[in-house]
Design a protein around this motif. Sequence first.
Motif, short mmCIF file in Angstrom:
data_model
loop_
_atom_site.label_atom_id
_atom_site.label_comp_id
_atom_site.label_asym_id
_atom_site.label_seq_id
_atom_site.Cartn_x
_atom_site.Cartn_y
_atom_site.Cartn_z
N ALA A 173 0.90 -1.01 -0.18
CA ALA A 173 -0.11 -0.39 -0.22
C ALA A 173 0.88 1.50 0.01
N PHE A 174 2.20 1.17 1.02
CA PHE A 174 2.81 2.01 0.99
C PHE A 174 3.88 2.34 -0.30
N THR A 175 3.82 1.49 -0.92
CA THR A 175 4.53 1.56 -2.88
C THR A 175 4.03 2.81 -3.46
N VAL A 176 2.35 2.80 -2.98
CA VAL A 176 1.59 3.02 -4.73
C VAL A 176 2.01 5.00 -4.08
N VAL A 177 1.62 4.83 -2.29
CA VAL A 177 2.11 6.50 -2.40
C VAL A 177 3.67 7.12 -2.98
N ARG A 178 4.29 6.27 -3.07
CA ARG A 178 6.02 6.05 -2.74
C ARG A 178 6.31 7.09 -5.01
N THR A 179 5.54 5.45 -4.98
CA THR A 179 5.56 5.11 -6.84
C THR A 179 5.28 6.40 -7.20
N ASN A 180 3.94 7.04 -6.51
CA ASN A 180 3.25 8.72 -7.42
C ASN A 180 3.77 9.59 -6.71
N VAL A 181 4.99 9.77 -5.51
CA VAL A 181 5.96 10.75 -4.93
C VAL A 181 7.02 10.57 -5.75
N ASP A 182 7.21 9.95 -5.99
CA ASP A 182 8.84 9.49 -6.48
C ASP A 182 9.10 10.06 -8.03
N GLY A 183 7.81 10.08 -8.28
CA GLY A 183 6.87 10.83 -9.89
C GLY A 183 7.07 11.38 -10.21
N LYS A 184 6.30 12.45 -9.45
CA LYS A 184 6.19 13.56 -8.97
C LYS A 184 7.10 14.57 -8.64
N ILE A 185 7.43 15.19 -7.36
CA ILE A 185 8.14 15.10 -6.69
C ILE A 185 9.57 16.72 -7.31
N SER A 186 9.97 15.66 -8.13
CA SER A 186 11.08 16.81 -9.03
C SER A 186 10.51 17.88 -9.66
N ASP A 312 -0.11 14.44 -0.14
CA ASP A 312 -0.90 14.98 -0.24
C ASP A 312 -0.72 16.25 -1.22
N ILE A 313 0.30 16.99 -0.79
CA ILE A 313 0.61 17.91 -1.04
C ILE A 313 0.84 18.07 -2.67
N LEU A 314 1.29 17.14 -3.44
CA LEU A 314 1.30 16.61 -4.63
C LEU A 314 -0.66 16.79 -5.50
N MET A 315 -1.20 16.64 -4.95
CA MET A 315 -2.14 16.37 -4.80
C MET A 315 -3.16 17.75 -4.77
N LEU A 316 -3.32 18.54 -4.16
CA LEU A 316 -3.85 19.80 -4.43
C LEU A 316 -2.86 20.73 -5.07
N HIS A 317 -1.89 20.16 -5.63
CA HIS A 317 -0.61 21.09 -6.36
C HIS A 317 -1.36 20.88 -7.66
N GLU A 318 -1.27 19.84 -7.57
CA GLU A 318 -1.75 19.38 -9.38
C GLU A 318 -3.72 19.74 -8.97
N GLU A 319 -4.43 19.45 -8.47
CA GLU A 319 -6.06 20.54 -8.55
C GLU A 319 -5.40 21.93 -8.56
N GLY A 320 -4.61 22.14 -8.28
CA GLY A 320 -4.94 24.15 -8.08
C GLY A 320 -4.12 23.71 -9.44
N GLU A 321 -2.89 23.29 -10.79
CA GLU A 321 -2.87 24.20 -11.56
C GLU A 321 -3.67 23.66 -12.70
N LYS A 322 -4.54 22.53 -12.68
CA LYS A 322 -5.24 21.88 -13.42
C LYS A 322 -6.61 23.13 -13.08
N GLU A 323 -6.78 23.58 -12.42
CA GLU A 323 -7.97 24.37 -11.75
C GLU A 323 -7.87 26.12 -12.62
N GLN A 324 -6.29 26.34 -12.54
CA GLN A 324 -5.94 27.79 -12.96
C GLN A 324 -6.06 26.76 -14.50
N GLY A 325 -5.12 25.71 -15.55
CA GLY A 325 -6.07 26.11 -16.78
C GLY A 325 -6.96 26.38 -16.66
N GLU A 326 -7.58 26.07 -15.95
CA GLU A 326 -9.25 25.77 -16.90
C GLU A 326 -10.29 26.94 -16.93
N VAL A 327 -9.36 28.33 -15.73
CA VAL A 327 -10.12 29.35 -16.33
C VAL A 327 -9.55 29.83 -17.46
#
Length: 327
Positions: A173-186, A312-327
């Motif tokens: 279960a933790f691997t799912v989170v880790r994979t997501n973070v490792d792929g996007k945090i950079s 959690d931070i990356l998810m919030l950041h992605e949602e914020g970028e999507k909202e900005q793109g839709e404006v």
Amino acid sequence: MSRRRDALELAEELLSDIELNRLSGQDIARKASRLARIANDFDATTWLRYEVSGYPEGSLDADSVSAAKRSGRETRNDDGETRYWTASIGTIQAIVNLSHVQIEASRDAPVSISSANPSQYVSAPSGNTGERSALRNQAVQYQGKLDKVLGAIHQWVSELYYELRFGGAVEDAFTVVRTNVDGKISALVPDALVKLTSAFENSVSGNPEDWAGAASTCRRLIKSVADSLRPPGDPVDGRKMGDGNYINRLIDWIVNHSSASETYRDVIVADLSYLGRRLDALADAGNKGAHAEVTQYEASRYIAGTYLFLGDILMLHEEGEKEQGEV
């Protein structure tokens, strides 16, 4: 393959070795020692070292007494004084094997031909019966000692096996989170993966100093995220937003730059505040010249907490970028 999976496979194999009597006692102890090393079980490593190599001659120190008790090596003399049998598991096994060989050899009693009846064979008088009885007693005694040690090893391996098996589900279960973070945090912190790799390596080290290093790395990484999302600036509503106030800055970003529900934001802020306070306390102790005591469990917990927060931070950041793109 992770160390956990390596340890799980080895534990399962070792249980079969013991239960099916596939290996000698010495080989089981050696294999168990390897399992303890892979699983980072330092107490078991010390215990099994005595089982493989034997115990000190003469009086035992605290470590060897603890190991002897763990293996059930206690005995009492006629005066009621506690003693410990100290032969290595290999020596005990050898005595058991030799006793059985000698018992079989003593069965081959010499025979003679009766002078009264040449067709009748008569066993020559000998002490073989008494000798076999003594050898059987010796074999039973040492087999009992061997069984106690192997029973202790089997119990430890069995407990570790179920711990690893249950933990494997958590790890997946933790691997799912880790994979997501490792792929996007950079995208937020270019050297984040370097920091995370360093933290992981320190957390599995056998050196307690490295465990404190893992916690320090987590703190620096979270601060780097704060620097990227909410750079230092003027105070907000009386809350400092300086370089060292990275927790305040991240909370300000979460509250003011996220469309997530208030409840979800409160959960993230609570997790961040708790993790940040713990990491800051360690950093403050180090700055004051005090020795920061961090256990390996705590270091692993800091890493897990950091990954969950970053997810959690990356998810919030992605949602914020999507909202900005839709404006």
